[in-house]
Design a protein around this motif. Structure first.
Motif, short mmCIF file in Angstrom:
data_model
loop_
_atom_site.label_atom_id
_atom_site.label_comp_id
_atom_site.label_asym_id
_atom_site.label_seq_id
_atom_site.Cartn_x
_atom_site.Cartn_y
_atom_site.Cartn_z
N VAL A 289 19.29 41.38 32.38
CA VAL A 289 19.10 42.20 33.57
C VAL A 289 18.54 43.55 33.12
N ARG A 290 17.60 44.07 33.88
CA ARG A 290 17.01 45.36 33.51
C ARG A 290 17.91 46.51 33.98
N PRO A 291 17.90 47.61 33.23
CA PRO A 291 18.69 48.78 33.64
C PRO A 291 18.34 49.21 35.06
N SER A 292 19.34 49.63 35.79
CA SER A 292 19.29 50.11 37.18
C SER A 292 19.19 48.96 38.19
N GLU A 293 19.04 47.74 37.71
CA GLU A 293 18.96 46.61 38.64
C GLU A 293 20.36 46.02 38.89
N THR A 294 20.40 44.87 39.56
CA THR A 294 21.67 44.28 39.99
C THR A 294 21.99 43.03 39.19
N LEU A 295 23.20 42.99 38.68
CA LEU A 295 23.71 41.82 37.96
C LEU A 295 24.38 40.90 38.98
N SER A 296 23.97 39.64 38.99
CA SER A 296 24.57 38.68 39.92
C SER A 296 24.99 37.42 39.17
N LEU A 297 26.24 37.05 39.32
CA LEU A 297 26.77 35.85 38.68
C LEU A 297 27.54 35.02 39.71
N THR A 298 27.54 33.72 39.48
CA THR A 298 28.29 32.81 40.34
C THR A 298 29.25 32.00 39.49
N CYS A 299 30.43 31.76 40.03
CA CYS A 299 31.43 30.90 39.40
C CYS A 299 31.63 29.66 40.26
N THR A 300 31.37 28.51 39.68
CA THR A 300 31.58 27.25 40.38
C THR A 300 32.89 26.65 39.92
N VAL A 301 33.75 26.35 40.88
CA VAL A 301 35.07 25.82 40.57
C VAL A 301 35.11 24.33 40.87
N SER A 302 35.60 23.55 39.94
CA SER A 302 35.79 22.12 40.17
C SER A 302 37.22 21.75 39.77
N GLY A 303 37.72 20.70 40.42
CA GLY A 303 39.08 20.27 40.13
C GLY A 303 40.14 21.06 40.86
N GLY A 304 39.72 21.88 41.80
CA GLY A 304 40.66 22.67 42.58
C GLY A 304 39.91 23.44 43.64
N SER A 305 40.54 23.70 44.76
CA SER A 305 39.88 24.37 45.87
C SER A 305 40.24 25.85 45.92
N ILE A 306 39.21 26.70 46.02
CA ILE A 306 39.47 28.14 46.16
C ILE A 306 40.21 28.43 47.46
N SER A 307 39.84 27.72 48.53
CA SER A 307 40.37 28.05 49.85
C SER A 307 41.67 27.33 50.19
N ARG A 308 41.96 26.24 49.52
CA ARG A 308 43.14 25.46 49.89
C ARG A 308 44.26 25.53 48.85
N THR A 309 44.07 26.35 47.85
CA THR A 309 45.15 26.53 46.87
C THR A 309 45.59 27.98 46.86
N THR A 310 46.80 28.20 46.44
CA THR A 310 47.39 29.54 46.54
C THR A 310 47.29 30.26 45.21
N TYR A 311 46.08 30.69 44.90
CA TYR A 311 45.87 31.43 43.66
C TYR A 311 44.94 32.61 43.92
N TYR A 312 45.06 33.60 43.05
CA TYR A 312 44.07 34.65 42.98
C TYR A 312 42.98 34.19 42.01
N TRP A 313 41.75 34.61 42.29
CA TRP A 313 40.60 34.31 41.46
C TRP A 313 39.90 35.63 41.13
N GLY A 314 39.17 35.66 40.02
CA GLY A 314 38.55 36.94 39.70
C GLY A 314 37.59 36.89 38.53
N TRP A 315 37.26 38.09 38.05
CA TRP A 315 36.31 38.26 36.96
C TRP A 315 36.89 39.21 35.90
N ILE A 316 36.59 38.89 34.65
CA ILE A 316 36.94 39.72 33.50
C ILE A 316 35.72 39.75 32.61
N ARG A 317 35.48 40.87 31.93
CA ARG A 317 34.35 40.93 31.02
C ARG A 317 34.77 41.42 29.64
#
Lengths: 123, 107
Positions: free
Chosen positions: A12-40
Motif C-alpha cells: 500500500v502506498r503512503p497516505s492511501e488506505t489499507l483494506s483487508l478481509t477475513c474469511t471465516v470458515s467452520g463457524g458463523s460470525i453472526s450465529r456464534t457468541t464470540y468477539y472477532w477482531g484484528w491484531i498486527r
C-alpha cells in the motif's frame, strides 16, 4: 474446525488506505457468541491489538488508531474487514484476524488466529 | 493503557530444564492474563488464559501463576519444540495490551 484467512493487497502506498478481509470458515460470525477482531505485528516486533466487535453488540477500537480505523462485517459472506486510512510506514506489519474466547470483551484471550498477511507501506 | 513488561527479553535454558518467564502489569489486572507461544512465520498460539487455565491441547508442562500485577509462565521440562517467543496479554481493560515478548533460546 474454525479457520480464519486474511486477504488483501500486500503493498500500500503512503497516505492511501489499507483494506483487508477475513474469511471465516467452520463457524458463523453472526450465529456464534464470540468477539472477532484484528491484531498486527510489525516485522521483528511485538503484538498490537487493533480492534474487535461482537456481531450483535459492541465494538472496541485501539484509541491510537480509532480516527483512521473501520472494522465492518458482511454476515452473508461470513467475512469481516479492516480499513485503515492515511497509512504510513509505521503501519507496515503482519495483520492477523482473530477470534476471542467468548461473548464478552472480558473474554479477551485469543483462541483462534489467521495465518496473517504482511502489508508493506511503501511508495 | 495498561503496560505489560516481560522479563527477561532473552532466556537461555537447556533442554530438560525448567524455564520461568515473568510478566508484570502497570496496574492490577486481577487474573485476566493470557500467554501465547509464537514460532517464526506462524501466528501466536494460545497457551494459557485466566492466568492458569491451559488451552485445549497444551501440554501439562506449561503452567501459569500469579495475580494482581505479577505473573509467571513456567515450563517444567523444556522440549526442543518449546524454544520460541512467548507473549503475555492482559484483557482486564477493554484496550488489550501485550508484553514485548521473551525469546526462549537453547543454552
Amino acid at each position: 474446525q474454525l479457520q480464519l484467512q486474511e486477504s488483501g493487497p500486500g503493498l500500500v502506498r503512503p497516505s492511501e488506505t489499507l483494506s483487508l478481509t477475513c474469511t471465516v470458515s467452520g463457524g458463523s460470525i453472526s450465529r456464534t457468541t464470540y468477539y472477532w477482531g484484528w491484531i498486527r505485528q510489525p516485522p521483528g516486533k511485538g503484538l498490537e491489538w487493533i480492534g474487535n466487535f461482537f456481531y450483535s453488540g459492541s465494538s472496541f477500537d485501539n484509541p491510537s488508531l480509532k480516527s483512521r480505523l473501520t472494522i465492518s462485517v458482511d454476515a452473508s459472506k461470513n467475512q469481516f474487514s479492516l480499513r485503515l486510512t492515511f497509512v504510513t510506514a509505521a503501519d507496515t506489519a503482519v495483520y492477523f484476524c482473530v477470534r476471542q474466547g467468548g461473548s464478552s470483551w472480558v473474554n479477551g484471550w485469543i483462541d483462534s488466529w489467521g495465518q496473517g498477511t504482511l502489508v508493506t507501506v511503501s511508495s | 493503557e495498561i503496560v505489560m513488561t516481560q522479563s527477561p527479553a532473552i532466556l537461555y535454558v537447556s533442554p530438560g530444564e525448567r524455564a520461568t518467564l515473568s510478566c508484570r502489569a502497570s496496574q492490577t489486572i486481577t487474573s485476566d492474563l493470557a500467554w501465547y507461544q509464537q514460532k517464526p512465520g506462524l501466528p501466536p498460539r494460545l497457551l494459557i488464559h485466566g492466568t492458569s487455565t491451559r488451552a485445549s491441547g497444551v501440554p501439562a508442562r506449561f503452567s501459569g501463576s500469579g495475580s494482581g500485577t505479577e505473573f509467571t509462565l513456567t515450563i517444567s521440562s523444556l522440549q526442543s519444540e518449546d524454544f520460541a517467543v512467548y507473549y503475555c496479554q492482559q484483557y482486564n481493560d477493554w484496550m488489550y495490551t501485550f508484553g514485548q515478548g521473551t525469546k526462549l533460546e537453547i543454552k
